[in-house]
Design an enzyme around this catalytic site. Structure first.
Site, PDB file in Angstrom:
ATOM      1  N   GLU A  12      -7.233  -2.909  -3.292  1.00 39.17           N
ATOM      2  CA  GLU A  12      -6.022  -2.083  -2.846  1.00 39.17           C
ATOM      3  C   GLU A  12      -5.263  -1.913  -1.248  1.00 39.17           C
ATOM      4  O   GLU A  12      -3.972  -1.849  -0.970  1.00 39.17           O
ATOM      5  CB  GLU A  12      -5.726  -1.063  -3.404  1.00 39.17           C
ATOM      6  CG  GLU A  12      -6.926  -0.253  -4.438  1.00 39.17           C
ATOM      7  CD  GLU A  12      -6.979   0.568  -5.168  1.00 39.17           C
ATOM      8  OE1 GLU A  12      -5.543   1.021  -5.410  1.00 39.17           O
ATOM      9  OE2 GLU A  12      -7.903   1.517  -5.043  1.00 39.17           O
TER      10      GLU A  12
ATOM     11  N   ASP B 108      -1.159   0.530  -5.600  1.00 38.30           N
ATOM     12  CA  ASP B 108      -1.539   0.571  -4.575  1.00 38.30           C
ATOM     13  C   ASP B 108      -2.069  -0.301  -3.580  1.00 38.30           C
ATOM     14  O   ASP B 108      -1.693   0.433  -2.249  1.00 38.30           O
ATOM     15  CB  ASP B 108      -3.115   1.276  -3.900  1.00 38.30           C
ATOM     16  CG  ASP B 108      -3.170   3.086  -4.529  1.00 38.30           C
ATOM     17  OD1 ASP B 108      -1.843   3.476  -3.936  1.00 38.30           O
ATOM     18  OD2 ASP B 108      -4.493   2.798  -4.841  1.00 38.30           O
TER      19      ASP B 108
ATOM     20  N   CYS C 199      -4.802  -5.001 -12.296  1.00 40.24           N
ATOM     21  CA  CYS C 199      -4.946  -3.204 -13.427  1.00 40.24           C
ATOM     22  C   CYS C 199      -4.384  -2.266 -13.126  1.00 40.24           C
ATOM     23  O   CYS C 199      -3.897  -1.796 -13.619  1.00 40.24           O
ATOM     24  CB  CYS C 199      -6.392  -2.357 -13.252  1.00 40.24           C
ATOM     25  SG  CYS C 199      -7.107  -2.073 -11.188  1.00 40.24           S
TER      26      CYS C 199
END
Ligand code: PEP
Ligand code: MG
Length: 757
Positions: free
Chosen positions: A606, A630, A677
């Site tokens: 991220e 993110d 995810c």
């Protein structure tokens, strides 16, 4: 000047409708400038013209309609250039167009400033003078500042005008944030709490025990009411969503809100006052948090407090009369308010405040109820009993729409039903493309402890379990035993399927109520692994609880959030190993020969820095998981919770797409499993692009599972590769979105990204 400006804006803000707002603007601006004329023209984009809406100084009769076609006059020029024009003798300007009917010929100097709201020209503010002299730089700056400040006010006032039947030149609908997809048609019903905390007048008591008894009785009644509400919706929502009601129940526990209220009563306050004080205390703690998910919990606490209060005030008797096709509207729709409307009547919901993170939004998605949040342009009362269309895809709300529009939306709605049924019928199918590429679909979890596998159909495990959510519902860090109790059912719930548990990702933007962190740049601060590595006592307890919960199940995998450096990976692994040996030795002492397995360890991608360290990190871990939420935020340098820059936050940005392609290619070379995810995995277009790039593992919220599975089953490599080569050449996210939408339409899958089938 500043106070004059503030006064004008405040006065205009309080105007009851658009006409009065505009009249006030011109009157006050003319006085402040000392000019001869001040007028407001609004743009009618459909008719391609400006309408003189209000003037102080020109001769405009009530029944006159003065318009200027787009392109005509200095009004158009200022709007087109999107900058002010300050002209000493307007009649000599080549673009000048005299409007004789209002007596404009008497004026020579002209100052025109465009009124722009969210990049759209709403109109112009124009000042005129008899004398041929340029307005001063200060006057110009004043008009420009006023126009900028008034843009929002005008946009809002106009929206209110729309609802009260005023002819709206450019806006025919209200817009908010899409909260749950789908189309709803019905009659607005204003949901109000049975009692309000703000109306409680603080009172003291001489008999605290009597008050405590009253309070406990009200808590019992509230518990029973919540249980009834949960039962009412139980058959319509996934079990994970019902966990919302468990959250409510646990807030009522003595160790939580209950204790706080009783302490206030013991201090001598009456039960109603104590509820008000304790709840407001809780609410302000939640509201101060930066994280939007946590902030939304303030709504739940307030709702709960008002429910208890209504029992204390004996106000809970009368049942509201819901319309047959009910669109529930409230200042702030709460999960329990939503549950209170009979399912067979509830069509849609609109919440003036709140966002897609609210519990009501989560529940609406789970129940398949179209929802729009954050409709700030209009006061609640204006919407009562109006006929509405709610478009949960675009966030649009049509108020008293014409028959034809209604008819079109009715068709779209029945197509939606067909689509949903069709997709649900194929729940048990495997997610694989027409040419046999299998994609592992998993779910993101966190709020839920259990989930109804029957409803989920075919899925391959929990790809992301966000552990911070259970941490936040407490008043202190949970103990190892408490965490064990949280994790064990999660690991059990999937049968043999893997569960990826992420270590605590708080700090920075997600502070815990009991662990405040104050930073200037929280997103770049003490977040995720940075915080937990500085507090090994928190990290170790969590990992030990996970390892113990995994004994005999062996389906745990551990995921590390916010990794930036190799040192963080090394240190995390060292601590996980330490916890592992501790747990193993402890178990061996009590059960010789018992086995504690060492779980796979993965790292979240991220932070962009990780892209350039994949090889080194890959040597140390078992898998990667890309957090697109993110990664988008950090790659584009856009705060994911800041509505001002929300337009920039886009996972379809070309830089993001190239980063994602790079990651999957590199992981393939390194022979390291990688999954996605973030929210992008559950977005129909996002899933399509990701699978085309080569991702074979996607984890998403449960409500996106069926449609993603369906979409994948209608694709093949050729379609995906052609699409991918096109989107990788795009230079703008909108281009990407358009190409993907057209492709989905061409494949007969357009109904997943807009209303209809
Ligand atoms: C992400 O960043 O994409 C992610 C899945 O983590 P979170 O949204 O919890 O930060
Ligand atoms: Mg993240």
């Amino acid at each position: 000047m500043l106070t004059v400006l503030q006064r004008i804006v405040e006065a205009v803000n309080q105007a009851p409708d658009l006409d009065s707002a505009l009249a006030l603007i011109v009157q006050k601006a003319r006085a402040a400038l000392g000019s001869d004329v001040c007028s407001v023209y609004l743009a009618d984009h459909d008719a391609q013209q400006f309408i003189l809406m209000a003037t102080e100084g020109l001769n405009l009769d009530e029944n006159d309609r003065v318009t200027l076609a787009f392109g005509e006059g200095l009004i158009s020029l200022a709007a087109q250039r999107e900058e002010p024009l300050n002209i000493a003798n307007a009649s000599e300007h080549p673009n000048f167009k005299l409007i004789e009917s209002v007596g404009e010929e008497a004026y020579r100097a002209m100052l025109v400033a465009p009124i722009i709201h969210q990049r759209k020209v709403l109109g112009v503010l124009a000042a005129q003078q008899r004398n041929a002299r340029a307005f001063s730089a200060e006057e110009e700056a004043f008009v420009v500042t006023l126009a900028a400040q008034l843009a929002t006010v005008i946009a809002h006032a106009e929206a209110r005008g729309l609802v009260s039947g005023h002819y709206s030149p450019w806006l025919r609908n209200l817009t908010g944030l899409p909260g749950a997809p789908g189309v709803a048609i019905g009659e607005a019903f204003i949901g109000k709490p049975a009692a309000t905390l703000s109306s409680v007048v603080p009172r003291r008591t001489e008999f605290p025990w009597r008050e405590i008894h009253k309070f406990r009785k009200a808590v019992l009644q509230t518990r029973m009411e919540l249980r009834t509400l949960a039962d009412q919706v139980a058959e319509h929502v996934a079990e994970d969503t019902l966990a919302i009601f468990d959250v409510y129940q646990s807030l009522l526990d003595a160790s939580s809100l209950g204790d706080a209220v009783e302490n206030k009563i013991k201090d001598g306050w009456m039960a109603q006052t104590a509820v008000k004080m304790a709840v407001e205390d809780f609410v302000s703690k939640f509201e101060d948090l930066d994280d939007s998910y946590l902030r939304e919990r303030a709504v739940d606490v307030r709702d709960l407090g008002q429910r208890i209060l209504s029992f204390l005030q004996d106000k809970n008797g009368n049942k509201p009369n819901f319309p047959d096709s009910c669109i529930l509207i409230a200042e702030e729709v709460t999960a329990s308010m939503l549950a209170g409307v009979p399912r067979n009547k509830l069509q849609g919901l609109v919440s003036l405040q709140g966002s897609a993170n609210s519990h009501a939004a989560i529940m609406a998605r789970s129940m398949g109820i179209p929802a729009v949040f954050g409709v700030s342009q209009v006061p609640l009362g204006y919407l009562a009993d109006q006929h509405l269309i709610v478009d949960g895809y675009s966030g649009e709300i049509f108020v008293n729409p014409p028959q034809q529009l209604m008819h079109e939306y009715e068709i779209l709605r029945s197509e939606e039903f067909e689509l949903a049924e069709m997709v649900a019928d194929h729940r048990e199918d495997e997610a694989c493309t027409l040419d046999g590429i299998a994609v592992s679909l998993q779910i993101n979890a966190g709020m839920n402890v259990e989930h109804d596998q029957q409803r989920l159909g075919h899925y391959e495990g929990i790809g992301l379990y966000r552990t911070e959510i259970p941490f936040m519902m407490r008043e202190r860090f949970p103990t190892e035993a408490e965490q064990y109790d949280l994790y064990r059912p999660v690991l059990e719930s999937t049968g043999q399927l893997p569960v990826v548990m992420r270590t605590l990702d708080v700090g920075g933007d997600k502070p815990l109520p009991y662990f405040p962190i104050h930073e200037d740049n929280p997103f770049l601060g003490w977040r995720g692994i940075r915080m937990t590595l500085d507090h090994p006592e928190i990290f170790l307890v969590q990992v030990r609880a996970m390892l113990r919960a995994n004994i005999g199940l062996d389906n745990l995998q551990i995921l590390l959030p916010m990794i930036t450096t190799l040192d963080e990976v090394d240190e995390s692994i060292r601590l996980i190993n330490q916890a592992y040996f501790e747990v193993r030795n402890e178990l061996l002492q009590s059960q010789p020969g018992a086995v504690v397995s060492r779980p796979k360890i993965g790292v979240m991608i991220e932070v962009p820095a990780l892209l350039y360290q994949l090889e080194a990190v890959a040597k140390k871990v078992d898998f990667f998981s890309v957090g697109t939420n993110d990664l988008t935020q950090y790659l584009l340098a856009v705060d994911r919770n800041n509505s001002r820059v929300a337009g920039l936050y886009d996972s379809f940005h070309p830089a993001m797409l190239h980063a994602l392609q790079f990651i999957v290619d590199r992981c393939r070379e390194l022979n390291k499993p990688v999954s996605i995810c973030g929210e992008m995995a559950g977005d129909p277009g996002g899933a399509l692009i990701l699978v085309a790039m080569g991702y074979r593992s996607l984890s998403m919220s449960t409500h996106n599972l069926d449609k993603t599975r369906w979409i994948l089953r209608h694709l093949d490599s050729e379609i995906m590769q052609t699409l991918l080569s096109k989107v990788m050449q795009c230079t703008h996210p909108d281009q990407v979105r358009r190409i993907v939408r057209l492709k989905l339409e061409a494949l007969g899958l357009g109904g997943f990204v807009r209303a209809g089938k």
